[in-house]
Design an enzyme around this catalytic site. Structure first.
Site, PDB file in Angstrom:
ATOM      1  N   ASP A  65       0.843  -1.194   0.000  1.00  0.00           N
ATOM      2  CA  ASP A  65       0.000   0.000   0.000  1.00  0.00           C
ATOM      3  C   ASP A  65       0.880   1.246   0.000  1.00  0.00           C
ATOM      4  O   ASP A  65       1.943   1.248  -0.607  1.00  0.00           O
ATOM      5  CB  ASP A  65      -0.933  -0.046   1.216  1.00  0.00           C
ATOM      6  N   HIS A  74      -3.744   5.763   3.732  1.00  0.00           N
ATOM      7  CA  HIS A  74      -4.449   4.560   3.305  1.00  0.00           C
ATOM      8  C   HIS A  74      -3.786   3.292   3.826  1.00  0.00           C
ATOM      9  O   HIS A  74      -4.441   2.383   4.334  1.00  0.00           O
ATOM     10  CB  HIS A  74      -4.510   4.552   1.783  1.00  0.00           C
ATOM     11  N   ASN A 124     -14.252  -0.123  -6.583  1.00  0.00           N
ATOM     12  CA  ASN A 124     -15.328   0.806  -6.258  1.00  0.00           C
ATOM     13  C   ASN A 124     -15.783   1.624  -7.455  1.00  0.00           C
ATOM     14  O   ASN A 124     -16.091   2.796  -7.348  1.00  0.00           O
ATOM     15  CB  ASN A 124     -14.859   1.748  -5.146  1.00  0.00           C
ATOM     16  N   SER A 136     -11.338  -1.240  -0.148  1.00  0.00           N
ATOM     17  CA  SER A 136     -10.024  -1.168   0.492  1.00  0.00           C
ATOM     18  C   SER A 136     -10.117  -1.529   1.965  1.00  0.00           C
ATOM     19  O   SER A 136      -9.224  -2.170   2.518  1.00  0.00           O
ATOM     20  CB  SER A 136      -9.445   0.250   0.381  1.00  0.00           C
TER      21      SER A 136
END
Length: 440
Positions: A187, A219, A317, A389
């Site tokens: 990430d 994130h 998404n 996520s």
């Protein structure tokens, strides 16, 4: 040369232009037969005049790997994956593609995509048909207080002590903690000074040129906190699933959420080499209806499974439910990678969560809490984020618990066990797969 500044559209493996709003670096990701990769490399040297090949292993010095991936005068071969990021002149791309199709030792050759992190489209904005090539998935819906999060529509979950996500998957009731199991999160890095994570992170690495593993984006820290945050965080509620799992943090996206496929492959090689049993990737790239999964990621995932490693990834998404349901994104659309959908507090599909539009690997495998999820944030506090996520590390944590409970299971057995024990939901399997993931 700044790879992130490039916006090229090379020919795809079949010779036709690739599209869908994707962005490319101009390089190719090439997967070889592990037992005969030299033949493939030599064929590409001869026909496509590829840049000189530098060979690296998962244990290579990360800074040097990041530097090599940035250089336009070398191709990088990941020995552990039998995969390469190949530098080739524009006039030689067609020769590379045709050689890859003809050479038996070359399994796949695909344009390297540029990876992006982008914020969720706000509810008042109109949907768009353009989506960036890659992103660290749907990110901050709002950095709301816990009180605001509790006020959203859905059951009145009491999150004073435990987040609603952990309650939904019954992680707080399990005797399993994932003790000693290594979870690698690929990430934007991690806040190594976060008081809830100090002492929990075994190893860190950055494959981003010029940046440390420190997470200035948020994130990565959030996803790591969900997967393996502590049982007793400094500030309630508890938000971590596998509270005694060990963390491997690989920074493959920069502080603005950008990075090419090569950095993800470097992270995968490093994670496997450093003993990860679970790899969590909350990133994705939109695909078109009918589009096949990327062969490179699929075969890397197969090789990981053979080594006892399960990879989970965000389903994506891109949807705007109920009117628009987009296909599961790549690399979650690979058959050997678990694709995770997002649920809200009412156990309904998140409006943006992708669905099983495409077959042949493009199905949703399992669902997990993903809406208004509390977890760790850079600077030592907490944040509320939403998206597939956030659902993905819930599944990664449950896998760590399953490994602790069934240490002799193969990776394939663990995947089967995870799906068999999911709680069936009323939504179609194309949306939620086997159902809501459940802790052992």
């Amino acid at each position: 040369m700044d790879r992130r500044a490039l916006r090229e559209r090379p020919d795809g493996p079949n010779g036709s232009a690739t599209g869908g709003g994707a962005e490319y670096t101009g390089r190719y990701v090439v997967l070889f037969d592990p037992g005969n990769h030299e033949s493939g490399i030599n064929a590409l040297r001869s026909s496509a005049d590829i840049a000189p090949v530098e060979r690296i292993r998962g244990s290579a010095e990360p800074a040097s790997v990041a530097e090599l991936l940035e250089r336009p005068d070398v191709s990088v071969f990941f020995e552990d994956l039998a995969a390469a990021v190949v530098e080739v002149r524009p006039e030689k791309r067609h020769a590379l593609v045709t050689t890859a199709e003809a050479e038996p030792s070359i399994i796949a050759a695909e344009p390297e995509r540029l990876v992006h992190a982008s914020p969720i489209t706000a509810p008042h904005q109109a949907p768009t048909d353009f989506f960036p090539a890659y992103r660290s998935d749907e990110q901050v819906v709002a950095r709301q207080s816990q009180a605001e999060a509790a006020a959203v529509q859905g059951p009145a979950w009491d999150e004073q002590n435990v987040t609603w996500g952990l309650q939904a998957i019954r992680a707080h009731l399990s005797a399993m903690t994932g003790r000693g199991v290594k979870i690698a999160v690929l990430d934007t890095g991690v806040d190594t000074d976060h008081p809830d994570l100090v002492g929990r992170v075994d190893e860190t690495v950055s494959f981003v040129p010029g940046e440390t593993v420190e997470d200035l984006h948020g994130h990565g820290t959030h996803c790591i906190g969900t997967a393996a945050g502590p049982a007793n965080p400094g500030q309630k509620p508890r938000y971590g699933v596998a509270t005694e799992a060990r963390i491997l943090a690989a920074k493959v996206l920069d502080n603005t959420g950008h990075g090419p496929d090569g950095q993800i492959l470097a992270g995968l090689a490093w994670a496997i080499d450093h003993g990860a049993r679970v790899i969590s990737m909350s990133l994705g790239a939109p695909v078109q209806p009918g589009e096949l999964f990327p062969q490179t990621y699929e075969l890397v995932a197969q090789r990981a499974l053979d080594r006892g490693v399960v990879i989970v990834a965000a389903a994506g998404n891109s949807s705007r439910r109920p009117g628009v349901i987009r296909p599961v994104e790549r690399p979650a659309n690979c058959p050997s990678i678990l694709a995770v959908a997002s649920l809200d507090k009412a156990m309904q599909m998140a409006a943006s969560s992708c669905g099983g539009v495409n077959g042949n690997g493009g199905e949703v495998d399992v669902a997990a809490p993903g809406k208004f999820i509390i977890s760790a944030a850079p600077g030592g506090g907490h944040a509320v984020m939403s998206g597939t996520s956030m659902a993905t590390p819930h599944v990664a944590g449950v896998l760590a618990m399953l490994i602790q409970a069934h240490p002799n299971d193969s990776a394939a057995d663990l995947k089967a066990r995870l799906l068999a024990t999911a709680l069936p939901l009323t939504q179609p399997g194309s949306d939620v797969g086997a159902g809501l993931v459940q802790a052992p």
